[in-house]
Design an enzyme around this catalytic site. Structure first.
Site: not given
Length: 258
Positions: A140, A153
């Protein structure tokens, strides 16, 4: 020879888009992910009907190392090899760190980061023995930069990039490449699901989250598409990318250039 790809977390969103891209290129596909059994079968059957290869499904829970090992073993047994491994499975939770539920931290680390270690550990010996393999970890932009309220995350995605670099070095002389794809915001069910939590955490409306939080990070002011990510993954699996390994490739509309 028909190559075979495992894509974790591929019953919807980015993973399904990557599976569709590989299916269009004639690969055998092993889907994986949670969801309603009838819906998953309908997704598998629809993809299989338009694919040149065969599309199968394995329901491994990506928090369970024994089930992950079985996913790889069953794919090898059915198709003879795992040539491409795309580690895409992921979940999200948004909360200030002092309020972050312990069980959410553990689950995000397990699914978003540790599961990639387990799949790689199971698939890499076969890749090395055949002298060919492509491992693609869907990280990401949050593997390169941070945002508030996403401690688990961001930690997991940073870890995925470190894992990518390490395994790339270990596999470099065996015909196996390992790369990370780092998407910005894609309007998937995962992203749509975190919008209400982000709105609550920041005290703003959901539309303001889209405009002022999500797309504010991307200079293009456009969401990344699953088709763009699928095309990149197909490229990374091909011979043209044989000298690309250990990289973290942003697909983020310029986010990390700022």
């Amino acid at each position: 020879m028909t190559r075979t790809a495992i894509i974790t977390g591929s019953t919807s969103g980015i993973g399904l888009g990557i599976a569709e891209a590989y299916a269009a290129e004639g690969y055998n596909i092993m889907l994986n992910g949670f969801g309603d059994a009838d819906e998953i079968e309908a997704t598998r059957a629809a993809l299989d009907a338009k694919a040149a290869g065969t599309v199968a499904y394995h329901g491994a829970d990506m928090t369970k190392p024994d089930q992950i090992a079985d996913l790889v073993a069953q794919t090898e047994a059915r198709f003879g090899a795992v040539d491409i491994l795309v580690n895409n499975a992921g979940i999200q939770h948004v909360a200030p760190v002092e309020e972050f539920p312990l069980e959410k931290w553990d689950a995000i680390i397990a699914i978003n980061m540790s599961s990639a270690f387990h799949t790689i550990r199971a698939a890499l010996p076969g890749m090395k023995s055949r002298g060919f393999g492509r491992i693609i970890n869907v990280a990401s932009a949050h593997g390169l930069v941070a945002s508030p309220y996403k401690s688990a995350y961001v930690t997991a995605k940073h870890g995925i990039i470190g894992l990518t670099k390490t395994i790339a070095l270990e596999a470099a002389q065996h015909g196996v490449t390992v790369n990370a794809v780092c998407p910005g915001y894609v309007l998937t069910p995962l992203v749509e699901g975190q919008i209400p939590d982000t709105a609550k955490a920041r005290g703003i409306t959901e539309e303001e989250v889209k405009r002022d939080v999500l797309l504010a990070a991307q200079p293009t002011k456009e969401f990344v598409t699953v088709e763009q990510l699928g095309a990149l993954c197909v490229f990374l699996a091909g011979e043209a990318a044989a000298s690309m390994t250990g990289t973290a490739l942003p697909v983020d509309g310029g986010w990390v250039a700022q």
